[in-house]
Design a protein around this motif. Structure first.
Motif, PDB file in Angstrom:
ATOM      1  N   HIS A   1       0.768  -1.673  -0.029  1.00 45.90           N
ATOM      2  CA  HIS A   1      -0.239  -0.185   0.094  1.00 45.90           C
ATOM      3  C   HIS A   1       1.152   1.003  -0.416  1.00 45.90           C
ATOM      4  CE1 HIS A   1      -3.945   2.310   1.300  1.00 45.90           C
ATOM      5  NE2 HIS A   1      -4.130   1.536  -0.349  1.00 45.90           N
TER       6      HIS A   1
ATOM      7  N   HIS B   1      -2.826   1.674  12.766  1.00 40.91           N
ATOM      8  CA  HIS B   1      -2.429   1.148  10.910  1.00 40.91           C
ATOM      9  C   HIS B   1      -3.257  -0.313  11.234  1.00 40.91           C
ATOM     10  CE1 HIS B   1       0.282   0.289   7.494  1.00 40.91           C
ATOM     11  NE2 HIS B   1       1.282   0.371   8.474  1.00 40.91           N
TER      12      HIS B   1
ATOM     13  N   LYS C   1     -14.903  15.292  20.273  1.00 40.85           N
ATOM     14  CA  LYS C   1     -13.677  16.222  20.276  1.00 40.85           C
ATOM     15  C   LYS C   1     -13.078  15.572  21.570  1.00 40.85           C
ATOM     16  CE  LYS C   1     -13.193  16.713  16.069  1.00 40.85           C
ATOM     17  NZ  LYS C   1     -12.358  15.591  15.510  1.00 40.85           N
TER      18      LYS C   1
ATOM     19  N   ARG D   1     -12.792   7.020  18.241  1.00 40.45           N
ATOM     20  CA  ARG D   1     -12.362   6.927  16.772  1.00 40.45           C
ATOM     21  C   ARG D   1     -13.027   5.759  16.311  1.00 40.45           C
ATOM     22  NH1 ARG D   1      -7.618   9.540  14.386  1.00 40.45           N
ATOM     23  NH2 ARG D   1      -7.807  12.148  14.851  1.00 40.45           N
ATOM     24  N   LEU D   2     -14.007   5.898  15.432  1.00 45.08           N
ATOM     25  CA  LEU D   2     -14.570   4.599  14.630  1.00 45.08           C
ATOM     26  C   LEU D   2     -13.522   3.784  14.086  1.00 45.08           C
ATOM     27  CD1 LEU D   2     -17.824   5.444  12.348  1.00 45.08           C
ATOM     28  CD2 LEU D   2     -17.955   4.640  14.659  1.00 45.08           C
TER      29      LEU D   2
ATOM     30  N   GLY E   1     -11.833   0.939  11.930  1.00 40.13           N
ATOM     31  CA  GLY E   1     -11.779   1.207  10.660  1.00 40.13           C
ATOM     32  C   GLY E   1     -12.628   1.580   9.719  1.00 40.13           C
ATOM     33  N   PHE E   2     -12.142   2.870  10.182  1.00 39.64           N
ATOM     34  CA  PHE E   2     -12.352   4.049   9.044  1.00 39.64           C
ATOM     35  C   PHE E   2     -11.856   5.082   9.334  1.00 39.64           C
ATOM     36  CE2 PHE E   2     -17.145   5.534   7.885  1.00 39.64           C
ATOM     37  CZ  PHE E   2     -17.971   4.238   7.318  1.00 39.64           C
TER      38      PHE E   2
ATOM     39  N   HIS F   1      -8.815   7.283   6.634  1.00 39.41           N
ATOM     40  CA  HIS F   1      -8.211   6.916   5.806  1.00 39.41           C
ATOM     41  C   HIS F   1      -6.785   8.362   6.208  1.00 39.41           C
ATOM     42  CE1 HIS F   1      -4.262   5.158   3.312  1.00 39.41           C
ATOM     43  NE2 HIS F   1      -5.167   3.797   3.607  1.00 39.41           N
ATOM     44  N   ARG F   2      -4.997   8.440   5.768  1.00 40.27           N
ATOM     45  CA  ARG F   2      -4.621   9.168   5.362  1.00 40.27           C
ATOM     46  C   ARG F   2      -4.442   9.848   4.305  1.00 40.27           C
ATOM     47  NH1 ARG F   2      -3.458  12.551   8.255  1.00 40.27           N
ATOM     48  NH2 ARG F   2      -0.515  13.195   8.131  1.00 40.27           N
TER      49      ARG F   2
ATOM     50  N   LYS G   1      -9.812   9.298   0.388  1.00 42.29           N
ATOM     51  CA  LYS G   1     -10.852  10.586   0.789  1.00 42.29           C
ATOM     52  C   LYS G   1     -12.117  10.564  -0.053  1.00 42.29           C
ATOM     53  CE  LYS G   1      -7.801  12.364   3.347  1.00 42.29           C
ATOM     54  NZ  LYS G   1      -7.903  11.889   4.738  1.00 42.29           N
TER      55      LYS G   1
ATOM     56  N   ARG H   1     -10.236  -1.328  -1.492  1.00 43.62           N
ATOM     57  CA  ARG H   1      -9.961  -2.527  -0.675  1.00 43.62           C
ATOM     58  C   ARG H   1     -11.436  -3.405   0.204  1.00 43.62           C
ATOM     59  NH1 ARG H   1      -4.123  -1.136   2.183  1.00 43.62           N
ATOM     60  NH2 ARG H   1      -5.978   0.228   3.033  1.00 43.62           N
TER      61      ARG H   1
ATOM     62  N   ASN I   1     -11.817   1.639   5.989  1.00 40.29           N
ATOM     63  CA  ASN I   1     -10.707   1.120   4.827  1.00 40.29           C
ATOM     64  C   ASN I   1     -10.907  -0.192   4.832  1.00 40.29           C
ATOM     65  OD1 ASN I   1      -9.694   0.734   7.652  1.00 40.29           O
ATOM     66  ND2 ASN I   1      -9.424   2.904   7.749  1.00 40.29           N
TER      67      ASN I   1
ATOM     68  N   ARG J   1       1.645  -8.080   4.214  1.00 36.32           N
ATOM     69  CA  ARG J   1       2.112  -7.292   3.819  1.00 36.32           C
ATOM     70  C   ARG J   1       3.992  -7.486   3.520  1.00 36.32           C
ATOM     71  NH1 ARG J   1       0.576  -1.989   3.867  1.00 36.32           N
ATOM     72  NH2 ARG J   1      -0.729  -3.179   3.496  1.00 36.32           N
TER      73      ARG J   1
HETATM   74  C1  SDX Z   1      -4.584   1.287   6.972  1.00 37.43           C
HETATM   75  O1  SDX Z   1      -1.703   4.432   5.359  1.00 37.43           O
HETATM   76  C2  SDX Z   1      -2.065   3.136   4.538  1.00 37.43           C
HETATM   77  O2  SDX Z   1      -2.059   3.145   3.563  1.00 37.43           O
HETATM   78  C3  SDX Z   1      -2.232   2.330   6.110  1.00 37.43           C
HETATM   79  C4  SDX Z   1      -3.239   1.328   5.286  1.00 37.43           C
HETATM   80  C5  SDX Z   1      -1.892   0.156   4.500  1.00 37.43           C
HETATM   81  O3  SDX Z   1      -3.299  -0.817   3.932  1.00 37.43           O
HETATM   82  O4  SDX Z   1      -1.135   0.461   4.921  1.00 37.43           O
HETATM   83  O5  SDX Z   1      -4.279   1.772   4.937  1.00 37.43           O
HETATM   84  C6  SDX Z   1      -3.952  -0.051   6.449  1.00 37.43           C
HETATM   85  O6  SDX Z   1      -3.517   1.803   9.034  1.00 37.43           O
HETATM   86  C7  SDX Z   1      -6.045   1.361   7.474  1.00 37.43           C
HETATM   87  C8  SDX Z   1      -6.354   2.485   8.858  1.00 37.43           C
HETATM   88  C9  SDX Z   1      -6.251   1.873   9.622  1.00 37.43           C
HETATM   89  N1  SDX Z   1      -6.744   2.754  11.163  1.00 37.43           N
HETATM   90  C10 SDX Z   1      -8.015   3.235  11.618  1.00 37.43           C
HETATM   91  O7  SDX Z   1      -8.808   1.939  10.898  1.00 37.43           O
HETATM   92  C11 SDX Z   1      -7.859   3.684  12.739  1.00 37.43           C
HETATM   93  C12 SDX Z   1      -9.804   4.596  12.830  1.00 37.43           C
HETATM   94  N2  SDX Z   1      -8.951   6.017  11.801  1.00 37.43           N
HETATM   95  C13 SDX Z   1      -7.999   6.826  12.632  1.00 37.43           C
HETATM   96  O8  SDX Z   1      -7.466   6.929  13.553  1.00 37.43           O
HETATM   97  C14 SDX Z   1      -7.374   7.884  11.491  1.00 37.43           C
HETATM   98  O9  SDX Z   1      -8.461   7.796  10.578  1.00 37.43           O
HETATM   99  C15 SDX Z   1      -6.582   7.432  10.726  1.00 37.43           C
HETATM  100  C16 SDX Z   1      -5.241   7.374  12.058  1.00 37.43           C
HETATM  101  C17 SDX Z   1      -6.757   6.162   9.909  1.00 37.43           C
HETATM  102  C18 SDX Z   1      -6.399   8.709  10.182  1.00 37.43           C
HETATM  103  O10 SDX Z   1      -6.304   9.674  10.968  1.00 37.43           O
HETATM  104  P1  SDX Z   1      -5.849  10.546  10.852  1.00 37.43           P
HETATM  105  O11 SDX Z   1      -5.025  11.486   9.461  1.00 37.43           O
HETATM  106  O12 SDX Z   1      -5.642  12.396  11.607  1.00 37.43           O
HETATM  107  O13 SDX Z   1      -6.825  11.291   9.961  1.00 37.43           O
HETATM  108  P2  SDX Z   1      -7.877  12.631   9.178  1.00 37.43           P
HETATM  109  O14 SDX Z   1      -6.138  14.094   9.233  1.00 37.43           O
HETATM  110  O15 SDX Z   1      -8.122  12.275   7.692  1.00 37.43           O
HETATM  111  O16 SDX Z   1      -8.742  13.695  10.435  1.00 37.43           O
HETATM  112  C19 SDX Z   1      -9.404  14.699   9.343  1.00 37.43           C
HETATM  113  C20 SDX Z   1     -10.736  14.559  10.867  1.00 37.43           C
HETATM  114  C21 SDX Z   1     -10.193  14.860  11.897  1.00 37.43           C
HETATM  115  O17 SDX Z   1     -10.982  15.342  12.891  1.00 37.43           O
HETATM  116  P3  SDX Z   1     -10.812  17.090  12.357  1.00 37.43           P
HETATM  117  O18 SDX Z   1      -9.296  17.312  13.226  1.00 37.43           O
HETATM  118  O19 SDX Z   1     -10.342  17.785  11.529  1.00 37.43           O
HETATM  119  O20 SDX Z   1     -12.904  18.013  13.767  1.00 37.43           O
HETATM  120  O21 SDX Z   1     -11.411  12.834  10.893  1.00 37.43           O
HETATM  121  C22 SDX Z   1     -11.313  13.002  12.373  1.00 37.43           C
HETATM  122  C23 SDX Z   1     -10.345  13.483  12.561  1.00 37.43           C
HETATM  123  O22 SDX Z   1      -9.881  13.972  13.706  1.00 37.43           O
HETATM  124  N3  SDX Z   1     -10.977  11.401  12.158  1.00 37.43           N
HETATM  125  C24 SDX Z   1     -11.960  10.484  12.728  1.00 37.43           C
HETATM  126  C25 SDX Z   1     -11.815   9.212  12.413  1.00 37.43           C
HETATM  127  N4  SDX Z   1     -10.406   9.233  11.105  1.00 37.43           N
HETATM  128  C26 SDX Z   1     -10.235  10.749  11.538  1.00 37.43           C
HETATM  129  N5  SDX Z   1     -13.476  11.120  13.641  1.00 37.43           N
HETATM  130  C27 SDX Z   1     -13.793   9.672  14.280  1.00 37.43           C
HETATM  131  N6  SDX Z   1     -12.877   8.184  13.571  1.00 37.43           N
HETATM  132  C28 SDX Z   1     -12.518   8.293  12.629  1.00 37.43           C
HETATM  133  N7  SDX Z   1     -12.071   6.797  12.208  1.00 37.43           N
END
Ligand code: SDX
Length: 389
Positions: free
Chosen positions: A194, A229, A259, A264-265, A267-268, A270-271, A274, A279, A325, A352
């Protein structure tokens, strides 16, 4: 005047590296491995075929694939001394802790006399890692339940052999269920690579110092373990089990938006994506297929689908472009396969490994410099020291 450095907010980061392996278009939900769309690979290819493509850049012909498969299967067993390594761990250790430790230790057995600068040595190591990771992973599971280790059976497929080593016992004949074998193979494809995610970047950073590949992969495993991750699949299933019924979903949606609540949810979001993670779409279809074919009804699938429906219609998630995700549905499938949640990220790690080692090889082939990220310094300006002791 605060005594701290400040920087122009317009500072932008630059790409960390160049690569030909994987392309992601996060806005349009596109994922290509060597130009091939993930949806087509998940539908048409086997995981070992995808491994060949990631390593070599092209799809293999029949001859090439047969040789590749033979070369990989040649290395499925591990040295007897490695069996003894496990005895140093508590039985209730998290399997990721054991996998991380044992993978690093593989260098003591399989990197002796090898040179990371030698292309043949790099390829041999790729084959050894690809081949031994399922064996070591299954050993982590067997050790955690006090069962004897099961030796690999090379007549089985890659995914079939992993299931065999996970679930066969000396007491009973174990026949690999083709439904589970096909689902495991697809799950491995969906997790294969990825781009520059946290764990792959970790492998590249470790590798850039010339560290041995087993140490680099162990570093990748460590990074993947985090709940933000690869640990999200285990955390997501725990979240769905905690929600339990669709009636409780609104409470968790509210918490995810609050806040002041760190929840956080899982599985929801992604960096990079959007849009819908391509997948996750394939994973959801596979989830339905596997549960239907096994005749299993899991309330958690209903909770997951309702949670997805509500979140995708909620302004908070829509504004922030938060979608399911890869980790959102995978846990439900693995649970249906009787795999414990503690092994979910281990399965992500063995899948991976091909991505990590392909990037490690590419980095060496491209001629790497040691990774040395710079920083925005926001600390004190220079000042004189006077001890207060
Ligand atoms: C993987 O990088 C990769 O490619 C990873 C991966 C791979 O194959 O290697 O795809 C695998 O790691 C997938 C991601 C798995 N993680 C999760 O599902 C954990 C839950 N997700 C979050 O922790 C979060 O979405 C991240 C860590 C994945 C991304 O975090 P960011 O970078 O803070 O997300 P963002 O900058 O896009 O957030 C924007 C906003 C923020 O709120 P505001 O400050 O704008 O008000 O969205 C919010 C965040 O707080 N937000 C969430 C959220 N994810 C982001 N709010 C609630 N639930 C969530 N899951």
């Amino acid at each position: 005047n605060s005594g701290y450095f400040t920087f122009d907010p317009g500072f932008t980061s630059t790409a960390s590296c160049e690569s030909k392996i994987t392309y992601i278009d996060g806005d349009n939900g596109i994922l290509l491995h060597r130009g091939f769309p993930i949806e087509q690979l998940a539908k048409e290819a086997s995981f070992l075929e995808v491994c060949y493509i990631l390593l070599n850049g092209e799809a293999p012909g029949k001859e090439e694939f047969s040789k590749f498969e033979r070369d990989i299967k040649h290395h499925t067993m591990v040295h007897e001394q490695i069996h003894r390594l496990f005895n140093g761990f508590r039985r209730d250790s998290h399997p990721m802790a054991v996998l991380c430790g044992v993978t690093g230790a593989l260098a003591a057995f399989y990197h002796q006399g090898l040179d990371v600068e030698n292309p043949e040595h790099r390829r041999l190591t790729a084959y050894r890692l690809l081949s031994k990771m399922p064996t070591v992973a299954a050993m982590c599971y067997k050790y955690s339940i006090g069962h004897p280790f099961v030796q690999p059976k090379n007549k089985l497929s890659y995914a079939g052999n992993f299931l065999h080593m996970m679930f066969a016992t000396p007491a009973e004949e174990y026949v690999v269920n083709p439904i589970l074998e096909k689902a495991m193979d697809k799950i491995m494809i969906l997790h294969a690579d990825h781009e520059q995610n946290a764990s792959t970047s970790t492998v590249r950073t470790a590798g850039s110092s010339g560290a041995n590949p087993f140490a680099c992969i162990a570093a990748g495993i460590a990074s993947l373990w985090g709940p933000a991750h690869g640990g999200a699949n285990e955390a997501c299933l725990k979240m769905l089990e905690e929600i339990k019924t669709v009636e409780h979903i609104p409470e968790y949606i509210a918490r995810a938006k609050d806040k002041n609540d760190s929840f956080r949810l899982m599985g929801f979001g992604h960096r990079v994506y959007k849009n819908y993670d391509p997948r996750a779409t394939v994973m959801r279809e596979t989830c339905h297929e596997v549960l239907n074919e096994l005749g299993i009804h899991d309330d958690l699938l209903e909770v997951a689908m309702e949670l997805e429906r509500i979140a995708l219609n909620d302004p908070y998630f829509i504004e922030r472009k938060l979608y399911p995700n890869v980790d959102f549905y995978s846990g439900i499938i693995l649970k249906a396969m009787n795999i414990p949640a503690s092994m979910f990220t281990v399965i992500f790690a063995i899948s991976r490994t091909i991505g990590w080692i392909s990037h490690w090889i590419e980095m060496h082939e491209e001629g790497m410099k040691i990774a040395r990220p710079r920083q925005l310094y926001t600390g004190y300006v220079q000042r004189d020291f006077k001890s207060k002791l």
